[in-house]
Design a protein around this motif. Structure first.
Motif, mmCIF file in Angstrom:
data_model
loop_
_atom_site.group_PDB
_atom_site.id
_atom_site.type_symbol
_atom_site.label_atom_id
_atom_site.label_comp_id
_atom_site.label_asym_id
_atom_site.label_seq_id
_atom_site.Cartn_x
_atom_site.Cartn_y
_atom_site.Cartn_z
ATOM 1 N N THR A 162 -24.358 -11.679 -30.936
ATOM 2 C CA THR A 162 -24.372 -13.062 -31.418
ATOM 3 C C THR A 162 -24.626 -14.022 -30.254
ATOM 4 O O THR A 162 -25.403 -14.974 -30.372
ATOM 5 N N GLN A 163 -24.011 -13.746 -29.106
ATOM 6 C CA GLN A 163 -24.254 -14.598 -27.924
ATOM 7 C C GLN A 163 -25.718 -14.533 -27.515
ATOM 8 O O GLN A 163 -26.353 -15.547 -27.235
ATOM 9 N N LEU A 199 -31.106 -16.998 -27.289
ATOM 10 C CA LEU A 199 -32.543 -16.907 -27.600
ATOM 11 C C LEU A 199 -33.026 -18.163 -28.327
ATOM 12 O O LEU A 199 -34.147 -18.624 -28.133
ATOM 13 N N LEU A 200 -32.129 -18.717 -29.173
ATOM 14 C CA LEU A 200 -32.519 -19.891 -29.952
ATOM 15 C C LEU A 200 -32.384 -21.194 -29.160
ATOM 16 O O LEU A 200 -33.138 -22.134 -29.387
ATOM 17 N N TRP A 249 -38.258 -11.846 -31.156
ATOM 18 C CA TRP A 249 -36.913 -11.519 -30.649
ATOM 19 C C TRP A 249 -35.772 -12.089 -31.511
ATOM 20 O O TRP A 249 -34.841 -11.354 -31.872
ATOM 21 N N PRO A 250 -35.803 -13.401 -31.861
ATOM 22 C CA PRO A 250 -34.652 -13.916 -32.633
ATOM 23 C C PRO A 250 -34.516 -13.213 -33.984
ATOM 24 O O PRO A 250 -33.411 -12.957 -34.448
ATOM 25 N N VAL A 251 -35.655 -12.879 -34.583
ATOM 26 C CA VAL A 251 -35.610 -12.208 -35.893
ATOM 27 C C VAL A 251 -35.011 -10.809 -35.718
ATOM 28 O O VAL A 251 -34.162 -10.361 -36.510
ATOM 29 N N ARG A 278 -35.103 -17.359 -23.295
ATOM 30 C CA ARG A 278 -36.144 -16.862 -24.208
ATOM 31 C C ARG A 278 -37.397 -16.450 -23.419
ATOM 32 O O ARG A 278 -38.012 -15.417 -23.686
ATOM 33 N N ASP A 279 -37.735 -17.287 -22.405
ATOM 34 C CA ASP A 279 -38.931 -16.992 -21.600
ATOM 35 C C ASP A 279 -38.814 -15.629 -20.914
ATOM 36 O O ASP A 279 -39.792 -14.915 -20.743
#
Ligand code: B12
Ligand code: SF4
Length: 521
Positions: A449-450, A455-456, A396-398, A462-463
């Protein structure tokens, strides 16, 4: 049958708004079907009030008192607003009906909040609702015609509804028209990939165009056809017979495969000022772009040339892409889109995050079987608020990093300036600038961006994306509360959650019953 007092709401906003762009443009997003339903109800002898909800109206003030029946047309992004309105009205004894993309995609969920949920809708389906007109609790009744209607009331019959809606549009006044339904192509993510193409009777269309010339000096028509121009010669021949060349401005969604140079010359002659071809992917769907088996760089080069040719004839071009398709991996798809922006700088890039809209497309059955669908609230399902499908080849972050990078590139000062240079006409030049610096360009960049930062930095957030919890992160809950404003308090309990596997389960139930010799009804 007694005379009913009928309300119709066409929801083109997902909540109250004060945004300038919404004030200028929202009324131009009005749908055809709520107006059609209005015509059919009037024909059956009932009183009808139609409101196109653009986000500026106070519905409790504008709706007539003592309604018997309310039809609501909603996209999935405005489903929660629709549920809130329905819940308030049902408590007052009004019978409610949902139609439109949300009803087609998530009928099981909508049944919990409406007395009727309609799929394909023709006059007979509406007559059945009018005859029965009663509350159905706890689950509403699902009704659908066997196929898309073969004709619909035209502009002349819908005129009072069109006129009252366009009064809310201060500058641009777009009249919605339809010449066909369905599509012969089979893009796996699309709601029309399994709906056969059919062209409407051209005589009605010709009459509508002539009628419009009596109402506007130079009308502006937005074709709502899923893919305009499939029967190109029939359509253009009819337009040419009906009205003088270049007397109406037209906007249409069309595939690149239909936009050959002779076709573009004819479109230009007839006043087509804006086209929105879908490119979707550099690694798939070559058929609709007429790039055959070419992929990656080769496909991108050919399409850039083709789009530049389109821009020589058509002043405004939006090229549509889907991000996160299963065929995509690594940075290449995003880098190719950046190169495309360099090579075809005049086209405005329209981006969608891949979204599995319930039972819209057959491929969603596969996605649900793979367990990849996430139950993001409907409010975010508009192709950019959330991608409700775990990407096949990206963490996801990528994925979000790529999306942000491409959005930033597309709406950088350099790209905006080159887009101005690459567009020939005055209005398209500035429309592109406004879109880039408003919610669509800069707004999405801020939002993505938010999401990326959350996510990070936020484990629970993230979960949720990783399907390790179903508990909706506060980030999304707060947004819904803010966006719904006063309607939040009418939102039925549990409406923020839905079963993202309802389609799979209904198909499995269907197969089980069929195997047992019964039917699923
Ligand atoms: C034309 C079109 C538009 C136009 C016009 C939109 C409009 N207000 O009608 C424009 C460009 C403005 C547009 C914008 C958007 N669109 Co659009 N659009 C389409 C498109 C190409 C055709 C839809 C159409 O009119 N078909 C012809 C009609 C006759 O058929 P139908 O829609 O199937 O409707 C039948 C029934 O559903 C029913 N029905 C429909 N409405 C109503 C209303 C009532 C009251 C009743 C009783 C029945 C009823 O009757 C019809 C006849 O059987 C479809 C994709 C496609 N290939 O179908 C996407 C599609 C509908 N759009 C989609 C999306 C996501 C959007 C946007 C959110 C994109 C964005 N991020 O901005 C916005 C939302 C705009 C808004 N809120 O009004 C999704 C909707 C998915 C969903 N479940 O919500 C679709 C399915 C594309 C997709 N991604 O798969 N869109
Ligand atoms: S060409 Fe457009 S309307 Fe046709 S199936 Fe593909 S995405 Fe859908």
């Amino acid at each position: 049958m007694r005379k009913l007092r009928i309300g119709i709401i066409d929801l083109v906003s997902k909540g109250p708004t004060r945004a300038l762009w919404a004030k200028v443009f929202n009324a131009n997003l009005a749908s055809i079907m709520p107006q059609v339903v209005g015509v059919w109800c009037q024909k059956a002898g009932h009183d009808v009030s139609l409101i196109c909800y653009t986000g500026f109206e106070d519905l409790s003030e504008e709706l007539p008192r003592d309604l018997d029946l309310m039809f609501i047309g909603a996209f999935t992004e405005s489903a929660l607003v629709a549920y809130a309105i329905s819940s308030r009205l049902r408590a007052q004894g009004v019978v409610t009906v949902l139609g439109g993309p949300h009803a087609r995609c998530y009928p099981e969920d909508a049944q919990k909040y409406f007395d009727y949920v309609l799929g394909f809708t023709d006059e007979t389906v509406i007559q059945d609702v009018l005859k029965d007109c009663s509350q159905h609790v706890p689950l509403g009744v699902r009704l659908s015609a066997a196929k898309q209607p073969v004709e619909l009331p035209g502009v002349r019959e819908r005129w009072t509804f069109i006129e009252s809606t366009l009064r809310k549009a201060p500058f641009i006044k777009l009249v919605p028209m339809l010449a066909s339904t369905g599509c012969p192509y089979t893009c796996s993510f699309c709601i029309d990939s399994s709906v056969p193409y059919q062209l409407f009777n051209m005589e009605g269309m010709k009459e509508d165009l002539r009628f419009l010339l009596t109402k506007f000096k130079r009308p502006l028509v937005g074709w709502h056809d899923p893919n305009f121009g499939i029967r190109f010669d029939d359509l253009m021949g009819s337009i040419e017979e009906a009205v003088p060349a270049n007397s109406i401005d037209f906007i249409a969604e069309s595939s690149l495969s239909l936009l050959s140079e002779p076709h573009l010359q004819r479109l230009k002659r007839n006043g087509f000022g804006a086209l929105l071809p879908g490119i979707e992917s550099w690694f798939d769907l070559g058929e609709k772009s007429r790039t055959g088996l070419a992929q990656g760089e080769a496909k991108m080069q050919r399409i850039a040339e083709h789009v530049n040719m389109v821009l020589r004839y058509i002043p405004y071009v939006q090229t549509n892409f889907v991000m996160g398709l299963d065929v995509d991996a690594g940075s290449e798809p995003f880098e190719l889109t950046k190169r495309f922006i360099d090579l075809a700088p005049g086209a405005f890039p329209g981006y969608s995050l891949l979204t599995a809209f319930g039972e819209a497309a057959p491929i969603n059955f596969q996605y649900q079987s793979e367990g990849r669908v996430i139950g993001f609230p409907f409010h975010f399902l508009n192709n950019n608020g959330a991608m409700n499908l775990r990407p096949k080849h990206y963490a996801w972050p990528v994925f979000y990093k790529h999306v942000i990078d491409l959005t930033r590139y597309s709406f950088s000062p350099r790209a905006i300036a080159r887009r101005i240079g690459g567009t020939s006409a005055f209005v398209p030049k500035w429309l592109n600038v406004v879109r880039a610096i408003s919610s669509e360009g800069f707004g999405r960049l801020r939002y993505y961006t938010q999401v990326h930062q959350q996510l990070l930095s936020n484990r629970q957030f993230r979960d949720y994306f990783e399907q390790e919890t179903d508990v909706l992160p506060a980030f999304f809950q707060n947004r819904i509360r803010e966006d719904l404003g006063p309607m939040w308090k009418s939102l039925p309990q549990g409406a923020m959650y839905h079963d993202p596997y309802a389609y799979l389960k209904s198909q499995q139930e269907y197969s089980r019953l069929a195997a047992a010799g019964g039917t699923a009804g």
